[in-house]
Enzyme design. Structure first.
Site, PDB file in Angstrom:
ATOM      1  N   TRP A  91      27.744  36.619  41.138  1.00  0.00           N
ATOM      2  CA  TRP A  91      28.317  35.221  40.644  1.00  0.00           C
ATOM      3  C   TRP A  91      27.764  34.152  41.297  1.00  0.00           C
ATOM      4  CZ3 TRP A  91      29.741  35.601  35.861  1.00  0.00           C
ATOM      5  CH2 TRP A  91      30.216  36.785  35.453  1.00  0.00           C
ATOM      6  N   ASP A  93      33.936  28.842  44.295  1.00  0.00           N
ATOM      7  CA  ASP A  93      34.120  29.405  43.250  1.00  0.00           C
ATOM      8  C   ASP A  93      35.243  30.579  43.545  1.00  0.00           C
ATOM      9  OD1 ASP A  93      34.528  31.408  40.995  1.00  0.00           O
ATOM     10  OD2 ASP A  93      32.260  32.176  41.094  1.00  0.00           O
ATOM     11  N   LYS A 152      42.330  35.936  35.836  1.00  0.00           N
ATOM     12  CA  LYS A 152      42.340  36.938  36.904  1.00  0.00           C
ATOM     13  C   LYS A 152      43.978  36.802  37.478  1.00  0.00           C
ATOM     14  CE  LYS A 152      37.476  36.970  37.284  1.00  0.00           C
ATOM     15  NZ  LYS A 152      37.201  37.829  36.134  1.00  0.00           N
TER      16      LYS A 152
HETATM   17  N1  PMP Z   1      32.672  33.554  39.118  1.00  0.00           N
HETATM   18  C1  PMP Z   1      33.289  34.816  39.558  1.00  0.00           C
HETATM   19  C2  PMP Z   1      33.492  35.125  41.027  1.00  0.00           C
HETATM   20  C3  PMP Z   1      33.641  35.541  38.426  1.00  0.00           C
HETATM   21  O1  PMP Z   1      34.269  36.865  38.523  1.00  0.00           O
HETATM   22  C4  PMP Z   1      33.574  35.394  37.264  1.00  0.00           C
HETATM   23  C5  PMP Z   1      34.147  36.229  35.975  1.00  0.00           C
HETATM   24  N2  PMP Z   1      34.230  37.517  36.306  1.00  0.00           N
HETATM   25  C6  PMP Z   1      32.909  34.188  36.680  1.00  0.00           C
HETATM   26  C7  PMP Z   1      32.439  33.332  37.970  1.00  0.00           C
HETATM   27  C8  PMP Z   1      32.443  33.726  35.519  1.00  0.00           C
HETATM   28  O2  PMP Z   1      33.751  33.295  34.905  1.00  0.00           O
HETATM   29  P1  PMP Z   1      33.996  32.915  33.374  1.00  0.00           P
HETATM   30  O3  PMP Z   1      33.938  34.226  32.707  1.00  0.00           O
HETATM   31  O4  PMP Z   1      35.453  32.329  33.476  1.00  0.00           O
HETATM   32  O5  PMP Z   1      32.968  31.732  33.073  1.00  0.00           O
END
Ligand code: PMP
Length: 359
Positions: A101, A170, A194
């Site tokens: 991520w 993030d 989450k």
């Molecule tokens: N950052 C992290 C640490 C994540 O776990 C996720 C999704 N699992 C995201 C970003 C992307 O998030 P979204 O699906 O809300 O765009």
């Protein structure tokens, strides 16, 4: 019957909240209409947004000099919005790459401006987060971006790294699952799906004083300054997601806020890590002890075949969502705020039993 749901998000929510939503769905608070049929400029929705704000601020101890936005586009949109706004010409941002991520965030940032990797995880056997002293940053960097918890790799910062550069965090997978050091951060963002609600709403928390120095040559939705000036209600917000999230935020506040959630997360993850560490290698965690996530516990078994059998047997016991991310496989137990300690005890007991039968 409801399963024990360990999915990585969207994920389990408290059943009392779902029942509450069900009971008031057709006629919201005697308004004569469902929550999804009311104008977002009406008093009912304004009240819900205000309540969500207040609960979040209280539960996370957010100082008054931060603005709270409920946006759409997921954390993924913030991979773009953050650099679009903060990377004014002549400034550079640094990204700590601890997993998939933070790497995705870095790749998007490079589209908009000068971004460099302050540290990149190597492919060594055990994954970890870096020490602050390992980060290559300049004191003039506009910000240092981190993913406080990598959802796929199960790698998390214990303390957030402070190198004299404002942090952009993030916090998608550990949002409100532990307290944040607000004095160190400029922006925190997370999808709600989450720890605090359903998919569809993204929380962005912005230090107010950074707004004058953001880029002005971007469209209104993408501009943090314009969003803040409209109280996050620049366009039609994701009403139903905010409504459900507001219930979850109140639930977290009533359960002791981020501080209590952190204690719970510690206890829940410890139950599983203890089984792993005392299993004589039957279960393995590919993360160094000090970098282990408290919300996404990654477990590997001896072979892909054995992992498949584990997942099948778990499902037969009513435990869902334990497969690792499709990019890495293995087993992953995601245990966010709504997962109970008792639920995790069931998983722990199942793991002990499975290892006895299969070793
Ligand atoms: N950052 C992290 C640490 C994540 O776990 C996720 C999704 N699992 C995201 C970003 C992307 O998030 P979204 O699906 O809300 O765009």
């Amino acid at each position: 019957m409801r399963a024990l749901n360990f999915t990585a998000g969207p994920c389990t929510l408290p059943v009392e909240i779902l029942e509450d939503v069900q009971s008031e769905f057709l006629d919201f608070h005697d308004s004569g209409a469902s929550i999804v049929e009311l104008s977002h400029r009406g008093t009912e929705i304004e009240g819900i947004v205000a309540e969500a704000n207040a609960s979040l601020r209280a539960a996370y101890d957010i100082p008054s000099d931060f603005d709270i936005l409920f946006l759409q586009g997921g954390a993924t949109l913030q991979f773009s919005m953050v650099p679009m706004n903060l990377l004014v010409p002549g400034r550079r941002a640094s990204y700590v790459i601890t997993g998939a991520w933070s790497e995705a965030a870095f790749n998007d940032a490079r589209v908009y401006g000068d971004a460099q990797a302050a540290w990149t995880a190597d492919d060594s056997a055990l994954k970890r987060v870096p020490l602050a002293s390992e980060l290559r940053v300049s004191p003039t960097d506009r910000y240092l971006h981190i993913a406080s918890n990598e959802t796929i790799g199960g790698v998390a910062f214990g303390e957030l790294p402070w190198v004299g550069v404002p942090l952009v965090v993030d916090a998608s997978s550990d949002f409100l699952a532990r307290p944040l050091p607000w004095d160190l951060v400029d922006v925190v963002y997370a999808g709600a799906q989450k720890n605090v609600g359903p998919a569809g709403v993204t929380i962005v928390i912005v230090r107010h004083s950074i707004l004058p120095e953001t880029r002005k040559d971007i469209g209104s939705y993408l501009s943090l300054e314009q969003q803040v000036s409209k109280g996050g209600m620049l366009n039609t917000p994701p009403v139903f997601s905010i409504y459900l999230m507001s219930k979850m935020l109140r639930w977290i506040q009533e359960h002791g806020g981020a501080v209590a959630m952190a204690v719970e997360a510690e206890a829940k993850s410890k139950l599983i890590y203890s089984v792993v560490d005392s299993s004589h290698g039957f279960y393995r965690c590919p993360v160094e002890i000090n970098s282990r996530s408290k919300v996404n516990v990654i477990v590997n078994l001896e072979s892909v075949q054995l992992e498949k059998e584990f997942l099948k047997a778990a499902e037969q016991e009513g435990m869902l969502g334990l497969a690792g991310h499709r990019s890495v496989g293995g087993v992953r137990a995601s245990m966010y705020n709504a997962m109970t300690l008792n639920g995790v005890r069931n998983l722990r007991d199942f793991m002990i039993e499975f290892s006895k039968v299969r070793s």
